[in-house]
Design a protein around this motif. Sequence first.
Motif: not given
Length: 780
Positions: A56-64, A121-126, A176-179, A203-212
């Motif tokens: 991605p060209h721009f990523v906003q990480m978000h917790a919530g 769509a994109f940001d593939f893990l290789l 291989r993770d480009a980020q 089981h694990f309720a805690e999540t974070e998001y990558l808005i790409e």
Amino acid sequence: MIVTRILRKDFQRKKTISLVVFTFILLSALLVASGTDLMMDLSSALNALFARAKAPHFVQMHAGEIDQAAIDRWAAGNSLVKEQQTVEMITVDGSTLYLGDSETAEENSIMDISFVTQNRAFDFLLDLEDDVIHLSPGEVGVPIYYMQRDDLEVGDRVSIRDGAFERTLTIAAFVRDAQMNPSIVHSKRFLVHERDYASLRQHFAETEYLIEFLLTDAGQVDTFSQAYQSSGLPTKGTAVDRTLFKTLNGLTDGIVAGVVIVLSLLLMVIAILCLRFTILATIEEDTKEIGVMKAIGIGRGDIKRIYLAKYAVMGVLASVLGYLASLFLGRVLSANITLTIGEASKGLLQRAVPFVAASSIGLMVFVSCAVVLRRLSQITAVEALRSGNVGTSVRNLPLLDLRRSRLLDVNVFLGFRDVVQRFKLFGLLCFVFFFCAFVIIVPVHFLTTIQSPTFISYMGIGQSDIRIDLRHSEEMADRFERMVDYLADDADVERFSPLVTSQFTMVGSDGAPETIKIETGDFSIFPLDYVKGTAPEREHEMALSSLNAREMEKEVGDTITLLVDGQEREMTISGIYQDVTNGGRTAKAVLAYDPDNVLSYAVSLDLTSQGLIEEKVREYSEAFYPARVTDLEGYLAQTLGNTIDQLRMVTVVAIVVGLCVAVLITSLFLKMLTSKDGSQIAIMRSMGFSLRDIRIQYLSRALVLLGLGIVLGTLFSNTLGQRLVSALWAFMGASQIRFVIDPMQAYVLLPLLLMLTVSITTLVSVRGIRETSIAEMVTE
């Protein structure tokens, strides 16, 4: 044909000198080609990785919580958006994760561990073949970071254990993770199948998001970032772009490439001196032959072409072989690139640039020869046939008369006096020894510095015994308060400093709102070394990292406008510090923070005894679960471990190169010198000096020059070398690195290694001094 026969006989007659010169040119070409090849490999591999992964060209990480519908509406209305996706990540505490056969959990790891599914769509893990990974249920893709650290293999197990919950997965691929590839990025993504992800999600309720976002115009990423930050969409986390991803991915190998190229440039300077030594040595040996050629009518231009042909052949052949050898050395130097970033197919340009770099060494050989060979015009046929040498001036210094030698052995004194009297000749060898010392000492100093606990200050963190990080989670604020109270009552804690990182809004230079992460707390407890100014002490003061200050074009005393509690507040820049974390863009202030905008909490602390560190790390890990507890040495090792390994390899290469140069130049110079001093040696033998005495004199000359070279090399390493390293790290946010010097290593072991190498080379080189008498000299 005549020239060919002359060259063949010359090579046969001067095998030692020819071999030394050839080896040195080859070594120069090898390093120049390897350094440029490494840079080309890094650039092409990064471009290929980001293209295949569709980073991605721009990523906003978000917790919530997020409102995906609002994100979709905004993206649809922004002309810069080509594609948008939101990646959900399940956050798993390290204390529940077990890798391979180890029964030790990742509880003390500084990494934020998340589990994800493959993006559509994109940001593939290789995988290691650069193919998009597709897993079956029960399989997991593990980041390369852990494969390197723990020597994991496909087929090993990964276990998640949390109370009664247990899930065991089989490693099917390494990611291989480009980020998030590099160790300096403290987040790692584990890839699982959708079915396993659903099980973990229950089981694990805690999540974070990558808005790409993929953009229609990558050059407009700054404009897009400002638009997003002012849109009211989720921003509770770090915003990063593709440029930063590339910088972080290329950091370790970029430093290695930079060091190799600097080393090769220094070697090119030495190569010029080496050629001068070689040609002067050859002219000294061939003075009579030159006189004969001139006497029988061979022109100066023809004689010059004979010598140029010899060194042109050597230069071309050595450059080609140096380039071919770089193909093998390049594989060693680029092994980390191949593993972590991948390998891109090489086009014509990628192959041509290293070859051109190696060829430049051959061109430099030819030009240097042409310049030095102008000395042939100074040789007349009569003078050459009469004396057999060109002749050099010797300064007579009354203070160095032999009768004044009281403390030194006669042979040692004669060697020292000769150096002083003919310093114009010997100064060149001293200059080469200086470069050898410089090339060896600078990488050693840098390696010692980056391994030192004090290097933590270049990461924007004050030096302390233990650091506790509490990432975003439910009840995070309550946990932080309980943690602070616990530490306040702990008698083993000498001092501690609670720190809170929050998101603030800053008014940009164009009046548009921008987001900035600011760490708040008392920065006098564990102070940083500031490049300029001091730590913030009052509510209207603020400190910026070097990169932030550079990008904002701010200096100490300038002001920044923040929005605090809805009101504009003018902040004065009190200091500028160095920080290589978070892309080098951080800030510090003494401000009241909004709990709703807190990104993370941290506590730095010192204990009453260093012996308690290991015990307290275990205690705090249990008491403050799921906080991340690390000692500072472990923090450094986990963050910069890969970089340290690469620098260790470069340091070994630098030491080997430095010693090889010292051996080659010493043997070459002594060959020239003994040829030049033939008549002087004969006179000394007639006066009763033994061959052992004469050899001691030459050894004394070499050690005097080496001693001076080591002193100069050490002084310049501690000053100029420090600036060179700072220049390499400046783009990451550390522009003023101060070397941490190990005195035993720098001032004892390395000089002794050089002295031993030069001493052995000198003794071997002067063993060829033959029995010569004045009668033989007259006969010749």
